[in-house]
Design a protein around this motif. Structure first.
Motif, PDB file in Angstrom:
ATOM      1  N   ALA A   5       0.954  -1.069   0.109  1.00  0.00           N
ATOM      2  CA  ALA A   5      -0.122   0.018   0.170  1.00  0.00           C
ATOM      3  C   ALA A   5       0.763   1.305  -0.175  1.00  0.00           C
ATOM      4  CB  ALA A   5      -1.027   0.084   1.363  1.00  0.00           C
ATOM      5  N   LEU A   6       0.220   2.293  -0.476  1.00  0.00           N
ATOM      6  CA  LEU A   6       0.979   3.618  -0.576  1.00  0.00           C
ATOM      7  C   LEU A   6       0.139   4.601   0.461  1.00  0.00           C
ATOM      8  CD1 LEU A   6       3.087   5.146  -2.945  1.00  0.00           C
ATOM      9  CD2 LEU A   6       0.865   6.345  -2.998  1.00  0.00           C
ATOM     10  N   LEU A   7       0.824   5.344   1.218  1.00  0.00           N
ATOM     11  CA  LEU A   7       0.289   6.167   2.126  1.00  0.00           C
ATOM     12  C   LEU A   7       0.846   7.581   1.633  1.00  0.00           C
ATOM     13  CD1 LEU A   7       0.252   4.874   5.642  1.00  0.00           C
ATOM     14  CD2 LEU A   7      -1.723   5.166   4.142  1.00  0.00           C
ATOM     15  N   ALA A   8      -0.102   8.483   1.270  1.00  0.00           N
ATOM     16  CA  ALA A   8       0.652   9.898   0.730  1.00  0.00           C
ATOM     17  C   ALA A   8       0.108  10.743   1.811  1.00  0.00           C
ATOM     18  CB  ALA A   8       0.215  10.295  -0.644  1.00  0.00           C
ATOM     19  N   ARG A   9       0.767  11.690   2.288  1.00  0.00           N
ATOM     20  CA  ARG A   9       0.417  12.591   3.263  1.00  0.00           C
ATOM     21  C   ARG A   9      -0.180  14.131   2.386  1.00  0.00           C
ATOM     22  NH1 ARG A   9       4.162  14.482   8.507  1.00  0.00           N
ATOM     23  NH2 ARG A   9       5.499  15.103   6.871  1.00  0.00           N
ATOM     24  N   THR A  10      -1.256  14.420   2.542  1.00  0.00           N
ATOM     25  CA  THR A  10      -1.724  15.493   1.924  1.00  0.00           C
ATOM     26  C   THR A  10      -2.076  16.624   3.068  1.00  0.00           C
ATOM     27  OG1 THR A  10      -3.920  14.833   1.952  1.00  0.00           O
ATOM     28  CG2 THR A  10      -2.632  14.101   0.221  1.00  0.00           C
ATOM     29  N   GLU A  11      -2.556  17.689   2.596  1.00  0.00           N
ATOM     30  CA  GLU A  11      -3.048  18.755   3.594  1.00  0.00           C
ATOM     31  C   GLU A  11      -4.300  18.322   4.426  1.00  0.00           C
ATOM     32  OE1 GLU A  11      -3.810  22.317   1.043  1.00  0.00           O
ATOM     33  OE2 GLU A  11      -1.761  22.451   0.776  1.00  0.00           O
ATOM     34  N   ASP A  12      -5.289  17.460   3.854  1.00  0.00           N
ATOM     35  CA  ASP A  12      -6.334  16.881   4.453  1.00  0.00           C
ATOM     36  C   ASP A  12      -5.855  15.669   5.152  1.00  0.00           C
ATOM     37  OD1 ASP A  12      -7.541  18.875   3.031  1.00  0.00           O
ATOM     38  OD2 ASP A  12      -7.782  17.577   1.296  1.00  0.00           O
ATOM     39  N   GLY A  13      -4.540  15.261   5.343  1.00  0.00           N
ATOM     40  CA  GLY A  13      -4.447  13.904   6.236  1.00  0.00           C
ATOM     41  C   GLY A  13      -3.725  13.038   5.188  1.00  0.00           C
ATOM     42  N   TRP A  14      -4.052  12.000   5.469  1.00  0.00           N
ATOM     43  CA  TRP A  14      -3.097  10.433   4.825  1.00  0.00           C
ATOM     44  C   TRP A  14      -4.117  10.180   3.789  1.00  0.00           C
ATOM     45  CZ3 TRP A  14       1.935   9.497   4.966  1.00  0.00           C
ATOM     46  CH2 TRP A  14       2.529   9.894   6.187  1.00  0.00           C
ATOM     47  N   GLU A  15      -3.653   9.688   2.531  1.00  0.00           N
ATOM     48  CA  GLU A  15      -4.492   9.150   1.590  1.00  0.00           C
ATOM     49  C   GLU A  15      -3.810   7.785   1.175  1.00  0.00           C
ATOM     50  OE1 GLU A  15      -5.844  10.946  -1.802  1.00  0.00           O
ATOM     51  OE2 GLU A  15      -6.243  12.866  -0.933  1.00  0.00           O
ATOM     52  N   ALA A  16      -4.530   6.687   1.001  1.00  0.00           N
ATOM     53  CA  ALA A  16      -4.049   5.392   0.990  1.00  0.00           C
ATOM     54  C   ALA A  16      -4.594   4.827  -0.332  1.00  0.00           C
ATOM     55  CB  ALA A  16      -4.555   4.288   2.170  1.00  0.00           C
ATOM     56  N   SER A  17      -3.568   3.992  -1.038  1.00  0.00           N
ATOM     57  CA  SER A  17      -4.167   3.290  -2.079  1.00  0.00           C
ATOM     58  C   SER A  17      -3.293   2.218  -2.235  1.00  0.00           C
ATOM     59  CB  SER A  17      -3.650   3.951  -3.644  1.00  0.00           C
ATOM     60  OG  SER A  17      -2.374   4.439  -3.772  1.00  0.00           O
ATOM     61  N   ASP A  18      -3.783   0.925  -2.777  1.00  0.00           N
ATOM     62  CA  ASP A  18      -3.248  -0.242  -2.681  1.00  0.00           C
ATOM     63  C   ASP A  18      -2.351  -0.292  -4.005  1.00  0.00           C
ATOM     64  OD1 ASP A  18      -5.352  -0.198  -4.659  1.00  0.00           O
ATOM     65  OD2 ASP A  18      -5.644  -2.546  -4.412  1.00  0.00           O
ATOM     66  N   THR A  19      -1.227  -0.976  -3.934  1.00  0.00           N
ATOM     67  CA  THR A  19      -0.062  -0.587  -4.861  1.00  0.00           C
ATOM     68  C   THR A  19       0.232  -2.183  -5.440  1.00  0.00           C
ATOM     69  OG1 THR A  19       0.655   1.159  -3.828  1.00  0.00           O
ATOM     70  CG2 THR A  19       2.147  -0.038  -5.234  1.00  0.00           C
TER      71      THR A  19
END
Length: 186
Positions: A5-19
Motif C-alpha cells: 500500500a501507498l500512504l501519501a500525506r496531503t493537506e487533508d491527512g493521509w490518503e491510501a491506495s493499494d499498490t
C-alpha cells in the motif's frame, strides 16, 4: 501472499491506495511509482510511505520525501531476501556492499589478518561446503535499514524495532493516524 500500500500525506491527512508491484523490479521503479501516485493525490512534495508485507513473515517501509533518496526499513532482511518483493528493498547500499558490486565484508575478509606471513599455510583448508557457503550471499537475519524512518511521524526507532510482521503495518498506521485509510485498501 503479499500486501502493498501507498500512504501519501496531503493537506487533508493521509490518503491510501493499494499498490501493485508486478512491474516493479528496482527501488528506483518503486520510487517512481510512489511519486506518480502521490502526484495524482496532490502530494508530490509531501511524505510518501510504501508499506510492503509478506505473509506476516516480514514487512518493509519505504519513505520518500519529495525528490530525496528513499529511506528503507525492513523488519527481517533474511526473510525479505527470499521474496522477490523483498529483493527490491534490499539494495547493495542497504546490505553494505560496495558500489562496484563487491561486498565490503568480503574485502575485509580477504585481508591477511590471521598473523601468518604471505605464503605460509594458515591451518587446514576449508571443505568444499564451507567454501560454497562463503561464496553465497549472506543476508543478516533481523531488522535492516533506517529504524528512524518514521520517528518524526510518531513511531520511534525503538518501537519500530519491536514490531513483527503480524500486525506491524496496522500498528504503524494507527500511530500515524492513518489506520482507517489503510484498512480501506487492505
Amino acid at each position: 501472499m503479499y500486501f502493498a500500500a501507498l500512504l501519501a500525506r496531503t493537506e487533508d491527512g493521509w490518503e491510501a491506495s493499494d499498490t501493485e508491484l508486478d512491474d516493479v523490479e528496482t527501488l528506483s521503479d518503486l520510487s517512481d511509482l510512489a511519486r506518480e501516485a502521490a502526484a495524482e493525490a496532490g502530494a508530490e512534495d509531501d511524505t510518501i510511505l510504501v508499506f510492503i508485507e509478506q505473509e506476516d513473515a516480514w514487512f518493509g517501509v519505504v519513505r520518500i520525501d519529495g525528490e530525496e533518496d528513499p529511506r528503507i526499513y525492513v523488519s527481517d532482511a533474511a526473510a525479505a531476501a527470499r521474496s522477490s518483493y523483498g529483493e527490491i528493498l534490499l539494495t547493495d547500499e542497504l546490505l553494505g556492499k560496495a558500489p562496484d558490486g563487491s561486498d565490503a565484508i568480503d574485502d575485509l575478509e580477504a585481508l591477511d589478518l590471521d598473523g601468518t606471513e604471505d605464503g605460509e599455510p594458515d591451518g587446514e583448508a576449508g571443505s568444499d561446503d564451507e567454501e560454497a557457503e562463503a561464496g553465497a550471499e549472506v543476508v543478516p537475519p533481523g531488522p535492516l535499514g533506517d529504524s528512524g524512518v518514521l520517528a518524526d511521524l510518531g513511531v520511534p526507532d525503538k518501537e519500530l524495532l519491536t514490531l513483527d510482521g503480524a500486525d506491524a503495518l496496522s500498528e504503524i498506521a494507527d500511530a500515524l493516524g492513518a489506520s482507517e485509510v489503510l484498512e480501506t485498501v487492505r
